[in-house]
Structures are given as structure tokens and as C-alpha cells.
Design a protein around this motif. Structure first.
Motif, PDB file in Angstrom:
ATOM      1  N   TYR A  96       0.866  -1.180   0.000  1.00 37.19           N
ATOM      2  CA  TYR A  96       0.000   0.000   0.000  1.00 37.19           C
ATOM      3  C   TYR A  96       0.900   1.228   0.000  1.00 37.19           C
ATOM      4  N   LEU A  97       0.637   2.146  -0.902  1.00 36.13           N
ATOM      5  CA  LEU A  97       1.341   3.419  -0.928  1.00 36.13           C
ATOM      6  C   LEU A  97       0.500   4.411  -0.147  1.00 36.13           C
ATOM      7  N   PHE A  98       1.155   5.236   0.653  1.00 33.19           N
ATOM      8  CA  PHE A  98       0.440   6.173   1.515  1.00 33.19           C
ATOM      9  C   PHE A  98       0.756   7.619   1.162  1.00 33.19           C
ATOM     10  N   VAL A  99      -0.267   8.440   1.302  1.00 33.11           N
ATOM     11  CA  VAL A  99      -0.112   9.884   1.272  1.00 33.11           C
ATOM     12  C   VAL A  99      -0.496  10.320   2.684  1.00 33.11           C
ATOM     13  N   TYR A 100       0.532  10.475   3.503  1.00 27.32           N
ATOM     14  CA  TYR A 100       0.349  10.724   4.933  1.00 27.32           C
ATOM     15  C   TYR A 100      -0.462   9.587   5.542  1.00 27.32           C
ATOM     16  N   GLU A 101      -1.671   9.809   6.032  1.00 26.91           N
ATOM     17  CA  GLU A 101      -2.413   8.737   6.706  1.00 26.91           C
ATOM     18  C   GLU A 101      -3.361   7.966   5.790  1.00 26.91           C
ATOM     19  N   PHE A 102      -3.429   8.323   4.523  1.00 27.48           N
ATOM     20  CA  PHE A 102      -4.338   7.651   3.591  1.00 27.48           C
ATOM     21  C   PHE A 102      -3.554   6.819   2.584  1.00 27.48           C
ATOM     22  N   GLY A 103      -3.890   5.518   2.531  1.00 25.69           N
ATOM     23  CA  GLY A 103      -3.173   4.603   1.662  1.00 25.69           C
ATOM     24  C   GLY A 103      -4.019   4.126   0.495  1.00 25.69           C
ATOM     25  N   PHE A 104      -3.321   3.630  -0.532  1.00 23.17           N
ATOM     26  CA  PHE A 104      -4.000   3.094  -1.714  1.00 23.17           C
ATOM     27  C   PHE A 104      -3.161   1.977  -2.314  1.00 23.17           C
ATOM     28  N   MET A 105      -3.862   1.013  -2.904  1.00 23.59           N
ATOM     29  CA  MET A 105      -3.199  -0.093  -3.584  1.00 23.59           C
ATOM     30  C   MET A 105      -3.986  -0.385  -4.856  1.00 23.59           C
ATOM     31  N   LYS A 106      -3.295  -0.495  -5.971  1.00 17.40           N
ATOM     32  CA  LYS A 106      -3.954  -0.783  -7.242  1.00 17.40           C
ATOM     33  C   LYS A 106      -4.296  -2.267  -7.300  1.00 17.40           C
ATOM     34  N   LYS A 107      -5.502  -2.553  -7.767  1.00 17.48           N
ATOM     35  CA  LYS A 107      -5.981  -3.929  -7.863  1.00 17.48           C
ATOM     36  C   LYS A 107      -6.882  -4.046  -9.083  1.00 17.48           C
ATOM     37  N   LYS A 108      -6.880  -5.206  -9.712  1.00 17.97           N
ATOM     38  CA  LYS A 108      -7.762  -5.442 -10.855  1.00 17.97           C
ATOM     39  C   LYS A 108      -8.834  -6.432 -10.429  1.00 17.97           C
ATOM     40  N   GLU A 109     -10.101  -6.004 -10.554  1.00 18.24           N
ATOM     41  CA  GLU A 109     -11.238  -6.873 -10.225  1.00 18.24           C
ATOM     42  C   GLU A 109     -12.169  -6.927 -11.422  1.00 18.24           C
ATOM     43  N   SER A 110     -12.446  -8.114 -11.897  1.00 16.52           N
ATOM     44  CA  SER A 110     -13.324  -8.325 -13.055  1.00 16.52           C
ATOM     45  C   SER A 110     -12.875  -7.498 -14.261  1.00 16.52           C
ATOM     46  N   GLY A 111     -11.556  -7.395 -14.435  1.00 18.21           N
ATOM     47  CA  GLY A 111     -11.008  -6.665 -15.573  1.00 18.21           C
ATOM     48  C   GLY A 111     -11.030  -5.149 -15.420  1.00 18.21           C
ATOM     49  N   ILE A 112     -11.459  -4.661 -14.268  1.00 10.78           N
ATOM     50  CA  ILE A 112     -11.537  -3.221 -14.037  1.00 10.78           C
ATOM     51  C   ILE A 112     -10.471  -2.826 -13.017  1.00 10.78           C
TER      52      ILE A 112
END
Length: 127
Positions: A96-112
């Protein structure tokens, strides 16, 4: 009668050629340096601006602590995943990459393509 000119940097009177704009090389250099600083934002200012925008976007979409959002929704708002402050790897080796206290992770679900958004938790400090 000749009109007196003043230096564009220090406003002293300029003597010499009719097209002369500066009283000396120092003033010429100083003038162009200051102009460059005003015209182009500094690198850290651009990075800081993007980090603040990324944080604002992640905060808007992550009210509950964990949520999944389509990638294009965030990107359309100006989110840039290349700008982050730190990362955290979970037990599944997902990063997970974070911008201060908010994180995000790229994921592919059903081709999206989507981002899984999380909020920093105290347990993430422990290894």
C-alpha cells in the motif's frame, strides 16, 4: 536630449550603450535569476501541491477506513499515484502506498482497475 535609463534590477542610473538594461553583470544575473524563480515553481512546491491534492482526494473517498474505488474516478480528479509519502506491506506481501495517513493499492477486479483505499492504523507500525 537623451532620456536616462535605470537598471532593471537595482534602479540605479545606467550609462553606456543606448540598449543597455543593467548597470553591471551582477545586476543582470540577479535579475534573470529572480525572474526564473518567479516564473517556474520550485520542484518541492510542485511535489507538495500534488501530495496535498492526492491526500484531499483520498480523504474524500475514504470515509469508512477501507473502500474500493475505480482508478479512473481518482485520476479524473487529478490524483497522481506517483506521489506518495511512504509505503506499507501487509502479510500477503501487498504494498500500500500512503499519502500521509491515507493509503492506496492498485488492484484489478473483473477486468476493471481499482484502488483499495485504507487509513493508517497503529498496527501498521509493527513488523
Amino acid at each position: 536630449m537623451e532620456k536616462s535609463k535605470t537598471c532593471l534590477s537595482c534602479n540605479k542610473e545606467v550609462s553606456g550603450r543606448s540598449d543597455k538594461k543593467f548597470c553591471d553583470a551582477y545586476c543582470k544575473s540577479s535579475f534573470h535569476y529572480n525572474k526564473m524563480i518567479e516564473d517556474t515553481p520550485k520542484f518541492y512546491s510542485r511535489v507538495d501541491k500534488q501530495l496535498k491534492l492526492n491526500r484531499r482526494i483520498l480523504k474524500i473517498y475514504n470515509k469508512a477506513g477501507k473502500v474500493t474505488v475505480r482508478t479512473n474516478v481518482l485520476l479524473d480528479l487529478g490524483f497522481d499515484p506517483n506521489f506518495f509519502t511512504h509505503y506499507w506491506k501487509n502479510n500477503k506481501d501487498e504494498v500500500y502506498l500512503f499519502v500521509y495517513e491515507f493509503g492506496f493499492m492498485k488492484k484489478k477486479e473483473s477486468g476493471i482497475e481499482k484502488y483499495v483505499l485504507v487509513k493508517w492504523q497503529d498496527y501498521m507500525l509493527k513488523k
